[in-house]
Scaffold this active site. Sequence first.
Site, PDB file in Angstrom:
ATOM      1  N   CYS A 253      73.493 -39.293  16.875  1.00 46.09           N
ATOM      2  CA  CYS A 253      72.368 -39.069  17.794  1.00 46.09           C
ATOM      3  C   CYS A 253      72.913 -38.647  19.163  1.00 46.09           C
ATOM      4  CB  CYS A 253      71.510 -40.340  17.839  1.00 46.09           C
ATOM      5  SG  CYS A 253      70.079 -40.333  18.925  1.00 46.09           S
TER       6      CYS A 253
ATOM      7  N   ASP B  55      63.521 -33.568  11.114  1.00 44.93           N
ATOM      8  CA  ASP B  55      63.881 -34.163  12.399  1.00 44.93           C
ATOM      9  C   ASP B  55      62.839 -33.789  13.451  1.00 44.93           C
ATOM     10  OD1 ASP B  55      65.116 -34.790  14.910  1.00 44.93           O
ATOM     11  OD2 ASP B  55      67.079 -34.687  13.956  1.00 44.93           O
TER      12      ASP B  55
ATOM     13  N   HIS C 107      65.112 -37.737  12.149  1.00 45.43           N
ATOM     14  CA  HIS C 107      66.180 -38.047  13.084  1.00 45.43           C
ATOM     15  C   HIS C 107      66.657 -39.482  12.849  1.00 45.43           C
ATOM     16  CE1 HIS C 107      68.481 -36.947  16.609  1.00 45.43           C
ATOM     17  NE2 HIS C 107      68.270 -38.161  17.109  1.00 45.43           N
TER      18      HIS C 107
END
Length: 218
Positions: free
Chosen positions: A107, A155, A185
């Site tokens: 991330c 995502d 995500h």
Amino acid sequence: MPAHLWLPPSGHGPGVLVLQEIFGVSDYIQRRCADLAALGYVVLAPEIYWRIGTLRVDESREDFLEQALALVQRVDWDAALADSVTALATLRARPEVAGGVGVAGFCFGGGLAFHVAAAAEPDVLVSYYGSALPRLLDLAPRVTAPSLHHFGTDDAYIPMHQVEAIRDAVAGPEVEFHLHPGAGHAFDNPHPVFHHPQAATSAWATTTRFLADHLPVR
């Protein structure tokens, strides 16, 4: 800067710098670090939020995601990059490390790891859904390490047109780019809000194979 260190069963091996997601060096990130150590790597995970006085988000709170998004906005990117480059050099210099040093990020850390790879030439890069990558693509020619990128096709933070732009920018003979159908995500994070079991399992298997190929444990 506080940091966590994991040693493999042998006590020595190649190094992997692990850069946190937006929640900090969470229990999940620490488990992934332990997984890497079990594979034979010396693992270092610095607390990138240390400069703003908070190390991690309380994921038991209902507003944990809002907390994290507010927290990451307070991070000085250049300082975080400098800290990460310093951590990589520190890891490389440790007496337990032999056989090269890689950087892996998730991330927020996935984008930061990419920037570290452009600035400090690690031996390998693994980036999970690097959220900063869309604004870092001009650095792609400077990333010469064998690289692995993971993205989910669903995502919500990095739409597919941006993912495709990333894929085009980073393409090269030693770059692997994996799309995980139906995954959103942070799909590797076990929190129910994010977790996609099939994608997480597949991506981790690919990651361990990639590391074995490009940063082998002797």
